[in-house]
Scaffold this motif. Structure first.
Motif, PDB file in Angstrom:
ATOM      1  N   ASN A 429     -33.585 112.024  51.676  1.00 48.13           N
ATOM      2  CA  ASN A 429     -32.980 110.760  52.105  1.00 48.13           C
ATOM      3  C   ASN A 429     -33.581 109.636  51.254  1.00 48.13           C
ATOM      4  O   ASN A 429     -34.256 109.914  50.249  1.00 48.13           O
ATOM      5  CB  ASN A 429     -33.216 110.542  53.603  1.00 48.13           C
ATOM      6  CG  ASN A 429     -34.692 110.535  53.956  1.00 48.13           C
ATOM      7  OD1 ASN A 429     -35.560 110.560  53.077  1.00 48.13           O
ATOM      8  ND2 ASN A 429     -35.004 110.502  55.222  1.00 48.13           N
ATOM      9  N   TRP A 430     -33.374 108.419  51.636  1.00 49.59           N
ATOM     10  CA  TRP A 430     -33.885 107.267  50.882  1.00 49.59           C
ATOM     11  C   TRP A 430     -35.421 107.339  50.840  1.00 49.59           C
ATOM     12  O   TRP A 430     -36.052 107.306  51.888  1.00 49.59           O
ATOM     13  CB  TRP A 430     -33.435 105.982  51.575  1.00 49.59           C
ATOM     14  CG  TRP A 430     -33.517 104.742  50.747  1.00 49.59           C
ATOM     15  CD1 TRP A 430     -34.543 104.369  49.929  1.00 49.59           C
ATOM     16  CD2 TRP A 430     -32.544 103.697  50.684  1.00 49.59           C
ATOM     17  NE1 TRP A 430     -34.261 103.152  49.355  1.00 49.59           N
ATOM     18  CE2 TRP A 430     -33.040 102.707  49.797  1.00 49.59           C
ATOM     19  CE3 TRP A 430     -31.299 103.478  51.291  1.00 49.59           C
ATOM     20  CZ2 TRP A 430     -32.350 101.533  49.517  1.00 49.59           C
ATOM     21  CZ3 TRP A 430     -30.617 102.305  51.007  1.00 49.59           C
ATOM     22  CH2 TRP A 430     -31.140 101.349  50.130  1.00 49.59           C
ATOM     23  N   GLY A 508     -38.020 106.664  44.249  1.00 53.90           N
ATOM     24  CA  GLY A 508     -37.624 107.159  45.575  1.00 53.90           C
ATOM     25  C   GLY A 508     -37.235 108.627  45.582  1.00 53.90           C
ATOM     26  O   GLY A 508     -37.622 109.378  46.453  1.00 53.90           O
ATOM     27  N   ASN A 511     -31.363 111.376  46.801  1.00 55.21           N
ATOM     28  CA  ASN A 511     -30.871 110.806  48.049  1.00 55.21           C
ATOM     29  C   ASN A 511     -29.348 110.886  48.044  1.00 55.21           C
ATOM     30  O   ASN A 511     -28.684 110.021  47.488  1.00 55.21           O
ATOM     31  CB  ASN A 511     -31.337 109.349  48.151  1.00 55.21           C
ATOM     32  CG  ASN A 511     -30.679 108.605  49.306  1.00 55.21           C
ATOM     33  OD1 ASN A 511     -30.126 109.221  50.221  1.00 55.21           O
ATOM     34  ND2 ASN A 511     -30.734 107.281  49.258  1.00 55.21           N
ATOM     35  N   ARG A 514     -26.814 107.893  48.468  1.00 55.46           N
ATOM     36  CA  ARG A 514     -26.398 107.079  47.312  1.00 55.46           C
ATOM     37  C   ARG A 514     -25.852 105.697  47.712  1.00 55.46           C
ATOM     38  O   ARG A 514     -24.832 105.233  47.223  1.00 55.46           O
ATOM     39  CB  ARG A 514     -25.350 107.851  46.483  1.00 55.46           C
ATOM     40  CG  ARG A 514     -25.911 109.133  45.857  1.00 55.46           C
ATOM     41  CD  ARG A 514     -24.839 109.947  45.156  1.00 55.46           C
ATOM     42  NE  ARG A 514     -24.033 110.687  46.113  1.00 55.46           N
ATOM     43  CZ  ARG A 514     -22.710 110.702  46.146  1.00 55.46           C
ATOM     44  NH1 ARG A 514     -22.010 110.007  45.254  1.00 55.46           N
ATOM     45  NH2 ARG A 514     -22.059 111.404  47.062  1.00 55.46           N
ATOM     46  N   GLN A 515     -26.568 105.016  48.607  1.00 54.62           N
ATOM     47  CA  GLN A 515     -26.078 103.755  49.165  1.00 54.62           C
ATOM     48  C   GLN A 515     -25.931 102.637  48.138  1.00 54.62           C
ATOM     49  O   GLN A 515     -25.403 101.572  48.452  1.00 54.62           O
ATOM     50  CB  GLN A 515     -27.031 103.278  50.290  1.00 54.62           C
ATOM     51  CG  GLN A 515     -27.062 104.164  51.514  1.00 54.62           C
ATOM     52  CD  GLN A 515     -28.053 105.333  51.410  1.00 54.62           C
ATOM     53  OE1 GLN A 515     -28.446 105.752  50.320  1.00 54.62           O
ATOM     54  NE2 GLN A 515     -28.456 105.859  52.545  1.00 54.62           N
ATOM     55  N   ASP A 516     -26.422 102.841  46.911  1.00 49.95           N
ATOM     56  CA  ASP A 516     -26.328 101.786  45.895  1.00 49.95           C
ATOM     57  C   ASP A 516     -24.966 101.743  45.208  1.00 49.95           C
ATOM     58  O   ASP A 516     -24.682 100.827  44.445  1.00 49.95           O
ATOM     59  CB  ASP A 516     -27.431 101.989  44.844  1.00 49.95           C
ATOM     60  CG  ASP A 516     -27.499 103.427  44.366  1.00 49.95           C
ATOM     61  OD1 ASP A 516     -26.516 103.924  43.797  1.00 49.95           O
ATOM     62  OD2 ASP A 516     -28.547 104.079  44.587  1.00 49.95           O
ATOM     63  N   TYR A 536     -30.671 101.768  43.231  1.00 53.40           N
ATOM     64  CA  TYR A 536     -31.862 101.504  44.065  1.00 53.40           C
ATOM     65  C   TYR A 536     -32.043 102.506  45.192  1.00 53.40           C
ATOM     66  O   TYR A 536     -33.135 102.624  45.741  1.00 53.40           O
ATOM     67  CB  TYR A 536     -31.855 100.060  44.590  1.00 53.40           C
ATOM     68  CG  TYR A 536     -30.630  99.645  45.358  1.00 53.40           C
ATOM     69  CD1 TYR A 536     -30.460 100.011  46.689  1.00 53.40           C
ATOM     70  CD2 TYR A 536     -29.629  98.875  44.757  1.00 53.40           C
ATOM     71  CE1 TYR A 536     -29.337  99.620  47.398  1.00 53.40           C
ATOM     72  CE2 TYR A 536     -28.504  98.483  45.467  1.00 53.40           C
ATOM     73  CZ  TYR A 536     -28.357  98.855  46.780  1.00 53.40           C
ATOM     74  OH  TYR A 536     -27.250  98.479  47.485  1.00 53.40           O
ATOM     75  N   ALA A 537     -30.998 103.251  45.539  1.00 55.10           N
ATOM     76  CA  ALA A 537     -31.166 104.202  46.648  1.00 55.10           C
ATOM     77  C   ALA A 537     -31.881 105.493  46.234  1.00 55.10           C
ATOM     78  O   ALA A 537     -32.334 106.260  47.083  1.00 55.10           O
ATOM     79  CB  ALA A 537     -29.814 104.526  47.278  1.00 55.10           C
ATOM     80  N   SER A 538     -31.984 105.736  44.923  1.00 53.15           N
ATOM     81  CA  SER A 538     -32.765 106.905  44.491  1.00 53.15           C
ATOM     82  C   SER A 538     -33.807 106.548  43.440  1.00 53.15           C
ATOM     83  O   SER A 538     -34.718 107.328  43.185  1.00 53.15           O
ATOM     84  CB  SER A 538     -31.849 108.004  43.921  1.00 53.15           C
ATOM     85  OG  SER A 538     -31.282 107.604  42.680  1.00 53.15           O
TER      86      SER A 538
END
Ligand code: 9MR
Length: 562
Positions: A429-430, A508, A511, A514-516, A536-538
């Motif tokens: 995860n993040w 990080g 993830n 992949r919220q970025d 930024y999410a990974s």
């Protein structure tokens, strides 16, 4: 190129301890049943081994074959080779195999310092002027009180930038500081002589504590002296662009006092009190101030037992809108337990025991910024000789911790990478790399309880994971390894016009969330990582991810398998 074609031989890019476990993972299919260790310079074969049967990963479509060469114990520089494929990167076998990672991950914190220039003699080519002075920070409308109304100015300098952004968050500082202070408490003799070439290196305080102190001084400014409550964060209203720190002169705010921030603060200052006692001469009064700060934070929390930080709600009522990181934790059981455990360990005052007892039976959980319960367990175990009155409870905790650690060992053989990390797709995860590091801390604590080597062997497998024995082939620590994170979401690394990122920082990691919104070439749980700075999410770095890396790399160095 398919992931299976890239960098087929996955190893710990740094290397292995002489007498420790050593393994490579080969991405299948492989046209060979044998693997070879060659000397780096002469390419002589120094070891020949058999690959184990092919395994299907549970966390991606990758198939792997396992190459164990633990029995090869000759110091030197080598590569892993399989006929017909490019060799692995070169690695070293030696007694202090992880020394460079241990030092560099701790030095990473120095580069995050907010309010002082980083001088060339310490920072090398990454020298830079001071970032945010934070000497005139506004009380945000959400934090206003009669004595500190909206717009009232306080000074809140120092500290570390949280991550790739330029804000300072108490909740995330909490677990970070707890982890670094615990590293010191668990491996005191080792850290007492470890130096990282920082401005305070010549003083009589160990460098890990000098580093911690820089952030502690900031944390202490975040407490409202009128009531003991602690502001959630010191922040811009909105994230800065990808520029060097302190270039923008936007207003800085302290935002709402909350229960999680206040209890995390109480825990850290209680722990700091007992650790800095020994350094009263060098840092006069610090230890005592920490205890007072901790106790008044505790009082505030008793009066405000469940104030959640809810940024959306805050923005409905107050202005300016705050859109930086939320760290909005709504569950406080773990913070109560951690703060109570630290205060009990430091003061032995029975009033804290009631709260410890209330939460002691809770199921154990991997630590994260939103769950710090384990830090309380670690402390009770570590301080058991000073807490004889509670020996039954502590014996219970010890049993629980060992059972929890045992639960990590079983799935390793079924994991195609033979690491503890990845025992379940939920590990990704993040900030997944911090899961790997925190799992190792749990195992090291199980070792501290039992001295059973299997815990260290498995803990080390996750350091291998972080340094390249994983489904991406990357070492996730900047500046470490032959193929490592080059473009972290880290403003100074992006803006400084230096090709190499700032060293010693942990990305990080994979993830699949992949919220970025960046384009990811690989998207399965263990491969969803991309080394570009918008991701930024990974590919961000963060202090709460670096701290457990500092803990484990230095723990292994302290114990350096003989
Ligand atoms: O580490 C945090 C992660 O658990 C959350 O899912 C994510 C989204 O809220 O935020 C992460 O923390 C970021 C923080 O909010 C701001 N600074 C950078 C942090 C790391 O990405």
């Amino acid at each position: 190129k398919a992931q299976s074609e890239i960098n087929k031989i996955r190893i710990n890019h740094v290397g292995y301890y002489t007498k420790g476990p050593k393994a490579a993972i080969i991405i299948a299919p492989v046209n060979s049943d044998d693997f070879f260790i060659l000397s780096e310079s002469k390419k002589d074969t120094v070891f020949k081994g058999k690959l184990e049967n092919e395994m299907q990963s549970k966390n991606s479509s990758l198939k792997t074959r396992y190459a164990d060469f633990s029995s090869f114990q000759k110091n030197g520089k080598y590569v892993v080779a399989i006929p017909g494929y490019p060799n692995s990167c070169s690695f070293e076998i030696k007694q202090h195999a992880q020394h460079a990672v241990a030092v560099s991950s701790l030095k990473g914190f120095y580069y995050q310092r907010v309010s002082m220039p980083l001088e060339e003699k310490y920072a090398g080519k990454w020298a830079r002027p001071a970032g945010h002075p934070d000497t005139a920070v506004l009380i945000h409308a959400s934090a206003a009180t009669p004595k500190r109304p909206e717009g009232f100015v306080i000074s809140s300098p120092y500290g570390w930038y949280d991550a790739g952004d330029y804000n300072k968050y108490i909740v995330n500082s909490g677990i970070t500081m707890g982890t670094l202070l615990s590293a010191y408490e668990d491996f005191t003799t080792y850290f007492d002589t470890l130096e990282t070439n920082i401005p305070e290196s010549n003083d009589k305080v160990p460098d890990i504590l000098n580093e911690v102190c820089y952030n502690l001084r900031w944390m202490l400014t975040m407490q409202d002296p009128n009531d003991g409550g602690v502001y959630h964060k010191c922040t811009n209203a909105a994230f800065d662009g990808m520029v060097m720190p302190g270039i923008t002169k936007l207003s800085r705010y302290v935002v709402q006092k909350g229960t999680a921030a206040t209890l995390d603060f109480a825990a850290v200052t209680a722990q700091a009190c007992r650790i800095f006692k020994k350094f009263d001469k060098q840092l006069p009064g610090l230890s005592d101030s920490c205890l007072k700060a901790s106790q008044s934070a505790w009082q505030w929390a008793l009066a405000n037992p469940a104030v959640a930080y809810n940024q959306e709600e805050i923005n409905k009522t107050f202005s300016p809108k705050i859109t930086t990181g939320a760290y909005g934790d709504k569950h406080f059981d773990d913070e109560w337990f951690w703060a109570a455990s630290e205060l009990l360990a430091t003061t032995k005052d029975k009033q804290y025991y009631a709260v410890v007892q209330q939460h002691i039976n809770t199921t154990m959980t991997l630590p994260s910024w939103s769950n710090v319960q384990m830090l309380g367990y670690y402390t009770l175990l570590r301080r058991k000789n000073n807490l004889a009155a509670y020996s039954n409870d502590i014996a219970f905790v010890s049993k629980q911790l060992i059972a929890f650690a045992d639960g990590y060992l079983e799935p390793v053989q079924a994991n195609a990478f033979k690491t503890v990390m990845g025992r379940s797709p939920k590990d990704f995860n993040w900030g997944s790399n911090s899961n790997a590091a925190n799992q190792s801390i749990i195992l090291i604590n199980a070792w501290l309880q039992t001295r059973d080597k299997k815990y260290l062997t498995n803990a080390l497998s996750n350091l291998d994971y972080i340094l390249g024995r994983n489904a991406t082939g990357y070492s996730f620590v900047t500046g470490v390894g032959c193929k490592s994170t080059m473009h972290p979401h880290h403003r100074p690394s992006v803006a400084d016009n230096i090709a190499a990122p700032i060293p010693g920082l942990l990305a990080g990691g994979p993830n699949p969330g992949r919220q970025d919104g960046s384009k990811y070439e690989f998207t399965e749980p263990e491969t969803a990582y991309v080394d570009i700075d918008p991701a930024y999410a990974s590919n961000e770095i963060a202090i709460n991810w670096n701290a457990p890396l500092v803990y484990i790399a230095n723990a292994f160095e302290a114990l350096a398998p003989q």
